[in-house]
Design a protein around this motif. Structure first.
Motif: not given
Length: 609
Positions: A314-342
């Motif tokens: 449970v204590r480690n859950l904080g670190r996991i959620l922090s990494e999950m938060s970072k991944s969510g932000v990074s995925l959002g930035r990647l998705k912005e590129i993928m959402d750009a119309r070709e």
């Protein structure tokens, strides 16, 4: 907001397609490792309570019968090494399962990251020119490298850890309840506090990481611009300015990450206090229950072990959620590129690229700004040569951007046709393969000169490469290099002079052998004599090709079949060289001015001799 987050994880799911088996294997290995890790405390409990002490065996009936058949309690007391060996065996199997878990998660993570990078790069290749102009190169690179790496690390080390944490907590609590309900409820009472502060920090960390990640993109852009523009930096002595600029952005970036570090320090410090306090409370309560006879010593030791298995995940859950938060932000930035119309592909169509090219009442503006081109109309017959003259900002290059569909004309702002076909009905790839373009500032790849010239036709012979280089008047200079055509060009062609880069780019375009060729001020960095030599060779080699020549030099344009003069986005004059000279307009003024300059230069050279 929820839809955007769903899109992020959907993008991750799409990139994971086909690799689910690795996650399944990792999940099975995780379960196996947890089961064997939970067996070790039970062995300790049996050893303390039922072997060293004389409590009844708290084991399933079939195991009790098996023990009795093997000599029972006394046999185990004489052979304690058997219990030690069982503990070692459980640890070994748990280790093997953990190895399998990590192997499969890393296999899956690397596979997903590779597909993600491939998808991003392929998508970026198909994005319109306008998108590239609006986005900084450094930020794009940072997203495709650092952000992908953040997601990869989460998949490799945190995602399965989240599953493992949940399983550990559930199993540990179930086993704790079987040992002592009261102590289990006491241990559980701390969980809401741990969850509350974890979620709070998770939200704050996610917001701050987004800002820090964007700052990293800006820092990368500053470094990238400096490195690609190193010649300008050196030429104008801008090293100190560039250093200060980088330091300022680096200070911003560093301060943001220091704030993130401070937040994590508070998070981990508070977490350590809560977990230590919980462990102490459970230890004191367990001793009190043991002294009161409500729990055996072995059961208390087992309970303490399971409590650590409960509290630390449970204590480690904080670190996991922090990494999950970072991944969510990074995925959002990647998705912005993928959402750009070709750029949308179009069905193949027969087009006579050797036919007439017409601009009909073309008006164009960049992003709603003041029109760069205003009601421009002209035509050039197939196989003809059109010269275009105009000042900076008059719209010369924009004409060629529209011709190659780097930008598209709005339907109500005129049209461009080739062989009678509107270019909006021609597939962009087909159009660009048939229009060779040489820019004023050509881009060369960090490869050999031969590879750069043969970029459009990699299989061409050395003789064909040299033939185009001779037309571009650069063959002799290339042969003067130590490695000749195998000379490696520095990044962006920095090891060549401006004129050499332009001539190598001309040779590359000639190698493409397109029916339409555009030279956008591509002889600006060569002297007048070399200009004349190249033009003569070009006119002799292009044959029936349709040629556009944009230049500030009238000597470069004067032999064209037709010449346009652009002024403030409009065609102010057009005709042959002779007609424009006789008209006594802007063309004639520029012509007289350049002749005067050339005469003065010639007299100066004669005087020097």
């Amino acid at each position: 907001m929820r839809g955007k987050q769903g899109g992020r994880w959907r993008f991750l799911y799409e990139c994971s397609a086909g690799f689910g088996k690795y996650f399944v294997f990792a999940l099975a290995a995780t379960v196996g490792a947890i089961l064997f890790s939970f067996l070790t405390p039970q062995i300790v409990r049996v050893t303390v309570d039922s072997v060293i002490d004389s409590e009844p065996f708290a084991l399933p009936g079939f195991l009790v019968r098996l023990l009795e058949a093997c000599g029972g309690r006394e046999a185990l007391r004489r052979n304690l090494w058997v219990l030690a060996l069982l503990s070692m065996g459980c640890a070994a199997f748990a280790g093997l399962f953990n190895f399998a878990r990590r192997y499969n998660t890393y296999k899956a993570a690397e596979s997903v990251a590779k597909r993600m990078r491939d998808s991003l790069f392929a998508h970026i290749q198909r994005l319109p020119f306008d998108w590239h102009m609006k986005n900084q190169t450094g930020d794009i690179i940072q997203r495709c490298t650092s952000d992908v790496e953040t997601v990869r690390v989460f998949l490799a080390s945190q995602m399965m850890e989240l599953v493992r944490t949940v399983l550990l907590v559930v199993l540990a609590f179930v086993l704790m309840v079987k040992i002592h309900l009261g102590l289990s409820l006491l241990a559980l009472a701390f969980m809401p506090f741990i969850a509350l502060y974890t979620i709070t920090f998770y939200q704050k960390f996610g917001n701050r990481f987004l800002v820090a990640d964007e700052a990293e993109g800006k820092l990368t852009s500053v470094a990238q611009e400096n490195l690609t523009g190193v010649r300008v930096v050196k030429a104008f002595g801008r090293e100190s300015y560039e250093l200060d600029k980088f330091r300022r952005q680096n200070d911003v970036f560093t301060n943001l990450w220091l704030k993130l570090g401070n937040l994590l320090s508070v998070f981990w410090g508070l977490g350590d206090f809560i977990t230590a306090f919980q462990t102490m409370v459970i230890l004191v309560a367990s001793v009190w229950v043991v002294v009161g006879g409500g729990l055996t010593l072995g059961a208390a030791l087992t309970f303490a072990t399971y409590n650590s298995m409960l509290i630390w995940p449970v204590r480690n859950l904080g670190r996991i959620l922090s990494e999950m938060s970072k991944s969510g932000v990074s995925l959002g930035r990647l998705k912005e590129i993928m959402d750009a119309r070709e750029e949308s592909p179009q069905p193949p169509r027969e087009v006579d690229f050797g036919g007439e090219i017409r601009f009909e009442h073309v008006t164009f503006a960049y992003d709603g700004e003041t029109p760069v081109l205003k009601d421009v109309s002209f035509s050039i017959p197939g196989g003809g040569t059109l010269g275009i003259l105009g000042g900076t900002g008059s719209g010369k290059s924009t004409l060629m951007h529209l011709l190659t569909r780097l930008y598209d004309i709005r339907p109500d702002c005129g049209r461009i046709t080739i062989g009678g076909v509107d270019i909006r009905d021609i597939d962009r790839d087909t159009l660009r393969r048939n229009i060779g373009l040489v820019l004023q500032e050509p881009f060369l790849f960090s490869r050999t000169i031969r590879e750069n010239i043969a970029a459009t036709r990699p299989g061409e012979s050395m003789e064909a490469v040299r033939a185009t280089a001779r037309i571009a008047s650069v063959d002799e200079e290339i042969l003067s290099f130590a490695d000749g055509y195998d000379t490696v060009v520095g990044e962006r062609g920095v090891t060549l002079s401006g004129g050499q880069r332009q001539r190598v780019a001309i040779a590359r375009t000639l190698m493409q052998d397109s029916p339409v060729m555009v030279f956008d001020d591509s002889l600006s960095a060569v002297d007048a004599g070399t200009d004349q030599k190249i033009r003569s060779a070009l006119f002799a080699s292009t044959g029936k090709k349709t040629v556009f020549i944009i230049s500030h030099r009238i000597t470069t344009l004067m032999h064209a079949d037709h010449i346009l003069v652009l002024q403030d986005g409009r065609v102010s004059e057009q005709g042959t060289h002779g007609e424009l000279v006789e008209a006594c307009g802007i063309y004639r003024k520029i012509y007289d001015m350049q002749r005067s300059v050339e005469s003065s230069a010639a007299e100066g050279e004669e005087g020097a001799l």
